[in-house]
Design a protein around this motif. Structure first.
Motif, PDB file in Angstrom:
ATOM      1  N   ASP A 116       0.864  -1.182   0.000  1.00 35.14           N
ATOM      2  CA  ASP A 116       0.000   0.000   0.000  1.00 35.14           C
ATOM      3  C   ASP A 116       0.897   1.228   0.000  1.00 35.14           C
ATOM      4  O   ASP A 116       2.120   1.119  -0.091  1.00 35.14           O
ATOM      5  CB  ASP A 116      -0.965  -0.004   1.201  1.00 35.14           C
ATOM      6  N   ASP A 117       0.292   2.401   0.108  1.00 33.34           N
ATOM      7  CA  ASP A 117       1.069   3.633  -0.006  1.00 33.34           C
ATOM      8  C   ASP A 117       1.789   4.026   1.270  1.00 33.34           C
ATOM      9  O   ASP A 117       2.455   5.062   1.308  1.00 33.34           O
ATOM     10  CB  ASP A 117       0.159   4.778  -0.456  1.00 33.34           C
ATOM     11  N   ARG A 124      -2.083   4.595 -11.648  1.00 28.58           N
ATOM     12  CA  ARG A 124      -1.038   4.087 -10.773  1.00 28.58           C
ATOM     13  C   ARG A 124      -0.080   3.166 -11.534  1.00 28.58           C
ATOM     14  O   ARG A 124       1.126   3.165 -11.299  1.00 28.58           O
ATOM     15  CB  ARG A 124      -1.666   3.381  -9.575  1.00 28.58           C
ATOM     16  N   GLY A 151       0.573  -0.368  -4.733  1.00 29.50           N
ATOM     17  CA  GLY A 151       1.178   0.613  -3.847  1.00 29.50           C
ATOM     18  C   GLY A 151       2.371   1.296  -4.493  1.00 29.50           C
ATOM     19  O   GLY A 151       3.166   0.666  -5.202  1.00 29.50           O
ATOM     20  N   ALA A 177       4.522   3.621  -2.660  1.00 31.74           N
ATOM     21  CA  ALA A 177       5.237   4.334  -1.606  1.00 31.74           C
ATOM     22  C   ALA A 177       6.691   4.613  -1.989  1.00 31.74           C
ATOM     23  O   ALA A 177       7.313   5.538  -1.467  1.00 31.74           O
ATOM     24  CB  ALA A 177       5.193   3.524  -0.301  1.00 31.74           C
ATOM     25  N   ARG A 214      -0.883   8.634  -6.866  1.00 34.61           N
ATOM     26  CA  ARG A 214       0.234   8.053  -6.115  1.00 34.61           C
ATOM     27  C   ARG A 214      -0.020   8.155  -4.619  1.00 34.61           C
ATOM     28  O   ARG A 214       0.378   7.282  -3.850  1.00 34.61           O
ATOM     29  CB  ARG A 214       1.519   8.781  -6.495  1.00 34.61           C
ATOM     30  N   GLU A 215      -0.704   9.224  -4.195  1.00 35.13           N
ATOM     31  CA  GLU A 215      -0.912   9.436  -2.772  1.00 35.13           C
ATOM     32  C   GLU A 215      -2.257   8.909  -2.282  1.00 35.13           C
ATOM     33  O   GLU A 215      -2.505   8.844  -1.076  1.00 35.13           O
ATOM     34  CB  GLU A 215      -0.822  10.939  -2.456  1.00 35.13           C
ATOM     35  N   SER A 234      -6.141   3.103  -4.667  1.00 34.88           N
ATOM     36  CA  SER A 234      -5.981   2.545  -5.984  1.00 34.88           C
ATOM     37  C   SER A 234      -7.286   2.418  -6.727  1.00 34.88           C
ATOM     38  O   SER A 234      -7.324   2.161  -7.904  1.00 34.88           O
ATOM     39  CB  SER A 234      -5.321   1.167  -5.888  1.00 34.88           C
TER      40      SER A 234
END
Length: 330
Positions: A109-110, A143, A265, A267, A325-326, A329
């Protein structure tokens, strides 16, 4: 003579060493050169065993101890020693992993700091999305685009099930990014897609149920990948591919089929990495405040676009990808 002895009276004969359980053999950092090693391509990974193509032979191998924590993934070029006969009970060893020209990465995940390499050495990311059943998810597409730009891979948007819904709106949404695309329909020809894949190492990524396995079976008939149906209640497909696998195309090139994903994700991706995919905006970012996210009010890119140096739609696309990105999804 006193009972106490001065420290400088001791020598090596006074030292008593208890042999360790692993023996007294001294450790060394020297590693075998493995000059007899041959080069192989990792085609699949399954429970600690690696399926490699060595010449024209498919070989099963395990990781050698000297690799340490270095990962081995589908697409890696590796050095292999041992039994490379390809016989059912034969087992070789992977002793080296070659330099990677690209690495497609994702995180759970992010917020997860641990990044996982999915595929190595691919040069094209094929983002497969259905136009209906299930409905397209633009944020997931965004993404995947971020991941492709970060990895230095060329993106290709593959829109499936055009017989259920027209592609016009989705194509228009990604036109400012200049992302190439192909459109396919169920049981329809895939000649254009085949041409885009020829001679390249391409990774297929997409949600479950979008038609990846159907495309793979059409491109490589002997692959016999299982095909699932979309749940009419949830609108989601069932995972039919449990691990990534590389398949050689009849006309040259490779495709790597990956399991269906529900999240991607990012991150590990920095905004500066993503900006590199927008050369028309990168020069204007030089006037941005330090550590600018390009989403803040004092971002210099607004003035750069207003001065006519870049198209506003391109800036909107960049910011959409940064927000994706932040965010979530879905």
């Amino acid at each position: 003579m006193t009972l106490a002895r001065r420290l400088d009276d001791f020598d090596e004969d006074d030292v008593r060493v208890r042999p360790g359980r692993r023996g007294t053999r001294p450790r060394t950092r020297r590693r075998p050169a493995h000059e007899e090693a041959v080069t192989g391509l990792v085609l699949g990974v399954d429970r600690g065993r690696y399926r490699c193509l060595v010449g024209d032979t498919r070989v099963t191998a395990m990781r050698a101890r000297e690799l340490g924590r270095k990962s081995v993934v589908v697409g890696d070029r590796v050095s292999v020693v041992g039994d490379i006969s390809g016989e059912p009970d034969a087992l070789a060893r992977i002793v080296r992993v070659g330099p990677r020209s690209s690495a497609l990465r994702r995180t759970a995940d992010d917020t997860d700091p641990f990044e996982r390499i999915i595929v190595a050495n691919a040069d094209q990311l094929v983002i497969v999305t259905a136009l209906a059943d299930p409905e397209p998810r633009p944020r997931m597409i965004d993404r995947c685009l971020v991941a492709s730009y970060d990895a230095g891979m060329d993106p290709l948007l593959c829109l499936t099930k055009a017989d259920l819904s027209p592609p016009d709106d989705l194509v228009a949404a990604y036109a400012p990014l200049g992302v190439p695309y192909v459109v396919t329909s169920r049981d329809g020809p895939i000649d254009e897609l085949r041409g885009r894949l020829s001679g390249r190492m391409s990774v297929l990524v997409g949600h479950s149920g979008v038609g990846k396995s159907t495309l793979v079976n059409a491109l490589v008939p002997e692959a016999l990948r299982a095909v699932s149906h979309v749940n009419p209640v949830t609108g989601r497909g069932r995972h039919t591919s449990s691990s990534a696998i590389a398949l050689e195309l009849p006309d040259g090139g490779w495709i790597i089929d990956t399991p269906g994903v529900r999240s991607f994700g990012l991150a590990h991706v920095a905004p500066s990495s993503l900006l590199g995919a927008f050369p028309d905006l990168a020069e204007g970012a030089a006037e941005c405040p330090r550590a600018c996210t390009h989403l803040q009010a004092d971002c210099a890119l607004d003035a750069w676009v207003a001065a006519g140096h870049a198209d506003e739609a391109r800036l909107d696309s960049l910011r959409r990808l940064l927000e994706s990105r932040e965010g979530e999804s879905e």
